[in-house]
Enzyme design. Structure first.
Site, PDB file in Angstrom:
ATOM      1  N   HIS A  44       8.674   8.481  -6.237  1.00 22.74           N
ATOM      2  CA  HIS A  44       9.755   7.496  -6.318  1.00 22.74           C
ATOM      3  C   HIS A  44      11.038   8.111  -5.744  1.00 22.74           C
ATOM      4  O   HIS A  44      11.175   9.330  -5.634  1.00 22.74           O
ATOM      5  CB  HIS A  44       9.961   7.067  -7.769  1.00 22.74           C
ATOM      6  N   GLU A  46      13.994   8.472  -6.918  1.00 19.85           N
ATOM      7  CA  GLU A  46      14.733   9.385  -7.808  1.00 19.85           C
ATOM      8  C   GLU A  46      14.113  10.779  -7.753  1.00 19.85           C
ATOM      9  O   GLU A  46      14.827  11.793  -7.765  1.00 19.85           O
ATOM     10  CB  GLU A  46      14.706   8.872  -9.254  1.00 19.85           C
ATOM     11  N   CYS A  78      10.656   8.148 -13.991  1.00 21.77           N
ATOM     12  CA  CYS A  78      11.880   8.727 -13.421  1.00 21.77           C
ATOM     13  C   CYS A  78      12.954   8.923 -14.482  1.00 21.77           C
ATOM     14  O   CYS A  78      13.772   9.838 -14.373  1.00 21.77           O
ATOM     15  CB  CYS A  78      12.411   7.828 -12.320  1.00 21.77           C
ATOM     16  N   ASP A 193      -4.410 -22.000  18.860  1.00 22.67           N
ATOM     17  CA  ASP A 193      -3.801 -20.831  19.510  1.00 22.67           C
ATOM     18  C   ASP A 193      -4.657 -19.573  19.433  1.00 22.67           C
ATOM     19  O   ASP A 193      -4.356 -18.592  20.119  1.00 22.67           O
ATOM     20  CB  ASP A 193      -2.442 -20.522  18.851  1.00 22.67           C
ATOM     21  N   ARG A 200       2.806  -6.666  16.344  1.00 24.63           N
ATOM     22  CA  ARG A 200       2.616  -5.924  17.592  1.00 24.63           C
ATOM     23  C   ARG A 200       3.910  -5.455  18.242  1.00 24.63           C
ATOM     24  O   ARG A 200       3.944  -4.411  18.859  1.00 24.63           O
ATOM     25  CB  ARG A 200       1.840  -6.794  18.585  1.00 24.63           C
ATOM     26  N   GLU A 277       3.186 -18.695   9.339  1.00 22.51           N
ATOM     27  CA  GLU A 277       3.325 -19.257  10.693  1.00 22.51           C
ATOM     28  C   GLU A 277       2.173 -20.221  10.879  1.00 22.51           C
ATOM     29  O   GLU A 277       1.078 -19.821  11.237  1.00 22.51           O
ATOM     30  CB  GLU A 277       3.279 -18.153  11.760  1.00 22.51           C
ATOM     31  N   GLY A 279       0.946 -24.702  11.421  1.00 18.47           N
ATOM     32  CA  GLY A 279       1.268 -25.940  12.116  1.00 18.47           C
ATOM     33  C   GLY A 279       1.993 -26.911  11.189  1.00 18.47           C
ATOM     34  O   GLY A 279       2.210 -26.630  10.013  1.00 18.47           O
TER      35      GLY A 279
HETATM   36 ZN   LIG Z   1      10.274   5.763 -10.897  1.00 22.66          ZN
END
Ligand SMILES: [Zn+2]
Length: 345
Positions: A44, A46, A78, A193, A200, A277, A279
């Site tokens: 993490h 921290e 943490c 399509d 990409r 994405e 139609g």
């Molecule tokens: Zn943590």
């Protein structure tokens, strides 16, 4: 905290399903350690910052955009590490909404460490809106991307939509894809399509999960989207899964996929941000069923005329006041195209 948020953003493409977190440790006017969370299973933010600070962490102030965790997950908590390091003060932008990880701040305060929260909270919320949505609502943050002409046409009458916008807008679209945990399209777009549904145009070490809504499981076996890592298909009836696909059957009363339950299933699988994405039909269904949190619209200065497909298939409204209203978040120019980011008002 601004620096902590900038560090957190380095994990934009990689931390899924974890939140994006950055941490800065200061002593007097100096930064003595900083770090960010790169990916699930890794340290993490921290822990990285404490390691960099070493003994300088004693008596220091810690800035982190999310409340330090207090539970044993894949890494030790943490809050405990900050207590052991004897820091003086911890400032969090956001409290942790995750019930299993929450209350690290209480543990710090009980150990005599000053704990505050709320600094740059709005910015911190924006950076992790997907994580917050999944943990608090049990569904991903859903961003609907549409590329259209100025008259709101998103495809030819036959569904072909590649390419309405220019290269800058396309590259920008891939950046939004890269930050998502999953990309979703419908069988109509696959048929028209044959997209790969991959990132990409920008560098990313991770490809989002690919998801297809295909109520009657009509996807052609040669579809490009069935190449590469396994694809998740939501269908409304059981049928043998195509090669390289997992099928989840979630029918509604109309023989279509139950979209809100699909979102719950994606959240269960750790999807924070879902990028759509599709139609005009699937777009419309998602909007009608209250599944869209944000619209990412690219407008090209051209017209296709009324014979072409619109952006959203919505029922007619009887009065102008009943129209679906949005709140504009941003408006930018990318090459010859405009980018609009908006949310339901
Ligand atoms: Zn943590």
């Amino acid at each position: 905290m601004r620096r902590a948020l900038a560090l957190a953003e380095k994990g934009l493409f990689t931390t899924t399903p974890n939140p994006r977190v950055g941490c800065v440790i200061t002593s007097g006017e100096s930064v003595v350690g900083e770090g960010w969370h790169e990916k699930a299973g890794g340290p993490h933010a921290e822990a990285v910052a404490l390691k960099a600070a070493g003994d300088s962490a004693r008596g220091a102030s810690v800035y982190v955009n999310l409340e330090p965790c207090s539970h044993y997950g894949r890494t030790p908590p943490c809050a405990g590490a900050l207590i052991n390091a004897k820091v003086a003060r911890v400032v969090a932008a956001l409290r942790d909404p995750n019930p299993q990880a929450a209350r690290g701040g209480d543990a710090l305060a009980a150990a005599g460490i000053g704990f505050e929260h709320g600094l740059l909270e709005a910015q911190a919320r924006e950076l992790n809106l997907g994580f917050l949505s999944r943990v608090q609502r049990g569904r991903p943050w859903v961003r609907l991307k549409i590329a259209a002409t100025l008259d709101g046409r998103s495809a030819l009458a036959n569904g072909a939509s590649q390419w309405i916008t220019g290269p800058e807008a396309r590259r920008d679209g891939h950046r939004w894809r890269a930050r998502a945990c999953a990309l979703l399209t419908g069988i109509g777009t696959v048929a028209a399509d044959d997209p790969r549904l991959t990132v990409r145009e920008v560098d990313t070490p991770r490809q989002p999960l690919r998801v297809i809504v295909d109520s009657r499981l009509e996807i052609p076996h040669a579809a490009q989207v069935l190449q590469g890592p396994k694809v998740l298909i939501f269908a409304a009836r059981a049928a043998p899964a195509p090669q390289n696909a997992e099928v989840v059957v979630l029918p509604n009363a109309h023989g279509k996929v139950e979209l809100p339950r699909m979102l719950e299933e994606l959240a269960r699988r750790g999807v924070n941000e879902l990028h759509v994405e599709a139609g005009f039909r699937l777009n419309g269904s998602l909007v009608r069923e209250g599944c869209v949190d944000e619209f990412l619209v690219y407008l090209n200065p051209s017209f296709l005329g009324d014979g072409a497909q619109g952006m959203l298939e919505l029922p007619p409204v009887g009065a102008l006041e009943e129209r679906l209203k949005l709140k504009l978040l941003s408006l930018d120019r990318l090459g010859d195209d405009l980018r609009i980011l908006a949310r339901p008002a």
